[in-house]
Design a protein around this motif. Structure first.
Motif, PDB file in Angstrom:
ATOM      1  N   SER A 122      17.459   4.193  18.882  1.00 39.42           N
ATOM      2  CA  SER A 122      17.638   5.273  19.851  1.00 39.42           C
ATOM      3  C   SER A 122      17.583   6.623  19.140  1.00 39.42           C
ATOM      4  O   SER A 122      17.261   7.646  19.739  1.00 39.42           O
ATOM      5  CB  SER A 122      18.970   5.104  20.588  1.00 39.42           C
ATOM      6  OG  SER A 122      20.053   5.081  19.670  1.00 39.42           O
ATOM      7  N   MET A 192      20.539   7.610  22.682  1.00 36.90           N
ATOM      8  CA  MET A 192      21.679   6.699  22.823  1.00 36.90           C
ATOM      9  C   MET A 192      22.248   6.713  24.241  1.00 36.90           C
ATOM     10  O   MET A 192      22.484   5.666  24.848  1.00 36.90           O
ATOM     11  CB  MET A 192      22.768   7.030  21.807  1.00 36.90           C
ATOM     12  CG  MET A 192      23.969   6.091  21.895  1.00 36.90           C
ATOM     13  SD  MET A 192      25.126   6.241  20.522  1.00 36.90           S
ATOM     14  CE  MET A 192      24.166   5.502  19.206  1.00 36.90           C
ATOM     15  N   SER A 196      21.712   3.627  26.944  1.00 35.89           N
ATOM     16  CA  SER A 196      22.912   2.879  27.338  1.00 35.89           C
ATOM     17  C   SER A 196      23.037   2.771  28.855  1.00 35.89           C
ATOM     18  O   SER A 196      23.797   1.928  29.346  1.00 35.89           O
ATOM     19  CB  SER A 196      24.163   3.543  26.750  1.00 35.89           C
ATOM     20  OG  SER A 196      24.367   4.825  27.322  1.00 35.89           O
ATOM     21  N   GLU A 220      21.773  -2.495  16.998  1.00 39.41           N
ATOM     22  CA  GLU A 220      22.648  -1.528  17.653  1.00 39.41           C
ATOM     23  C   GLU A 220      21.953  -0.917  18.878  1.00 39.41           C
ATOM     24  O   GLU A 220      22.576  -0.725  19.924  1.00 39.41           O
ATOM     25  CB  GLU A 220      23.029  -0.419  16.670  1.00 39.41           C
ATOM     26  CG  GLU A 220      23.863   0.697  17.279  1.00 39.41           C
ATOM     27  CD  GLU A 220      24.102   1.823  16.297  1.00 39.41           C
ATOM     28  OE1 GLU A 220      25.259   2.245  16.166  1.00 39.41           O
ATOM     29  OE2 GLU A 220      23.130   2.303  15.674  1.00 39.41           O
ATOM     30  N   THR A 221      20.671  -0.619  18.743  1.00 38.73           N
ATOM     31  CA  THR A 221      19.939   0.022  19.832  1.00 38.73           C
ATOM     32  C   THR A 221      19.791  -0.900  21.030  1.00 38.73           C
ATOM     33  O   THR A 221      20.093  -0.517  22.166  1.00 38.73           O
ATOM     34  CB  THR A 221      18.551   0.479  19.346  1.00 38.73           C
ATOM     35  OG1 THR A 221      18.726   1.431  18.290  1.00 38.73           O
ATOM     36  CG2 THR A 221      17.759   1.117  20.476  1.00 38.73           C
ATOM     37  N   LEU A 224      22.753  -1.547  23.303  1.00 41.20           N
ATOM     38  CA  LEU A 224      23.126  -0.573  24.324  1.00 41.20           C
ATOM     39  C   LEU A 224      22.772  -1.056  25.723  1.00 41.20           C
ATOM     40  O   LEU A 224      23.322  -0.566  26.714  1.00 41.20           O
ATOM     41  CB  LEU A 224      22.414   0.765  24.065  1.00 41.20           C
ATOM     42  CG  LEU A 224      22.760   1.485  22.758  1.00 41.20           C
ATOM     43  CD1 LEU A 224      21.825   2.675  22.554  1.00 41.20           C
ATOM     44  CD2 LEU A 224      24.210   1.958  22.776  1.00 41.20           C
TER      45      LEU A 224
END
Length: 262
Positions: A122, A192, A196, A220-221, A224
């Motif tokens: 992101s 981000m 999300s 991690e991306t 989301l």
């Protein structure tokens, strides 16, 4: 060879597979053209309409002046898809192509029914890192960045192959203004919050040897997006569709099939 005359830019694109099939759109990385997907496209399930394009300032698409903004790059592919009458596509984006995927999904969910975020984030890098790369490229051209970039992009084993030198040549032969423009777009992007808020089927793909967007960043991306999937290709770097095309195509094809898109 197809050129789309769009508002403010001409984009080079190619369509493979079934012209009446379910659409899959590919967006590639900074410093490459749509040949990035050459090894994967023939291995995907039959009955798909496979659309690739060269981003502005790359490949055979029109070169426009530095800098570029991410909104412009998202708008480019939005216009291309509208031009081609494409909706409800599975959008596959690698590196900055994955950022474009996130931006397009947030803006036009009618165009994207599912997305594959490959070797992306992101947010990628820091403002300081991109400032330095832009300065180095201005001073010495893309050649000044090439060796360090290749270290981040490819595994040590792949860098010993003859094919590796073709990818290095592709990088350094991209127009400098295009490379700088995309560097500025990445530098100014943090998706981000909008990512999300997305609710659509999402697959993340990472390579264990990726020095540009490490697996934890990809994980991690995609994390989301609730219900997302993640797949790690071992032994591959930033461009696993080049280093491990069979495994990449299998993972991508399985995801496409699970969406009932074939």
């Amino acid at each position: 060879m197809h050129m789309a005359e769009l508002e403010g830019v001409r984009l080079h694109y190619r369509i493979d597979g079934d012209p009446d099939g379910a659409p899959v759109v590919f967006a590639n990385s900074l410093g490459t053209d749509f040949r990035l997907w050459d090894k994967v496209v023939p291995l995907l399930p039959k009955g798909l309409k496979l659309i690739r394009y060269d981003k502005r300032g790359h490949g055979l698409s029109e070169l426009t002046p530095f800098p570029y903004k991410m909104g412009t790059l998202v708008r480019d592919v939005e216009m291309l898809m509208d031009h081609l009458g494409v909706k409800d596509a599975i959008f596959v984006g690698l590196s900055i192509g994955g950022m474009i995927a996130q931006g397009l999904a947030a803006k036009r969910l009618d165009l994207v029914r599912a997305m594959v975020l490959s070797n992306t984030g992101s947010k990628i890098g820091t403002r300081e890192i991109w400032d330095q790369r832009i300065a180095d490229a201005r001073a010495g051209g893309i050649e000044a960045l090439a060796d360090a970039t290749m270290q981040r992009w490819f595994s040590g084993a792949f860098r010993q192959t003859a094919e590796f030198h073709a990818w290095r040549a592709m990088l350094v032969r991209q127009p400098l203004e295009g490379y700088l423009g995309y560097s500025a777009a990445i530098q100014g992007t943090d998706f981000m919050t909008p990512t999300s808020g997305l609710r659509l089927p999402t697959l993340g793909i990472a390579g264990t040897e990726d020095g540009s967007t490490p697996p934890d960043l990809v994980r991690e991306t995609v994390g989301l997006v609730p219900g997302s999937e993640f797949y790690l290709i071992r032994g591959a770097g930033h461009l696993p569709c080049v280093e491990n095309p069979e495994e990449y195509a299998q993972v991508l094809g399985d995801f496409i099939t699970r969406q009932g898109h074939v």
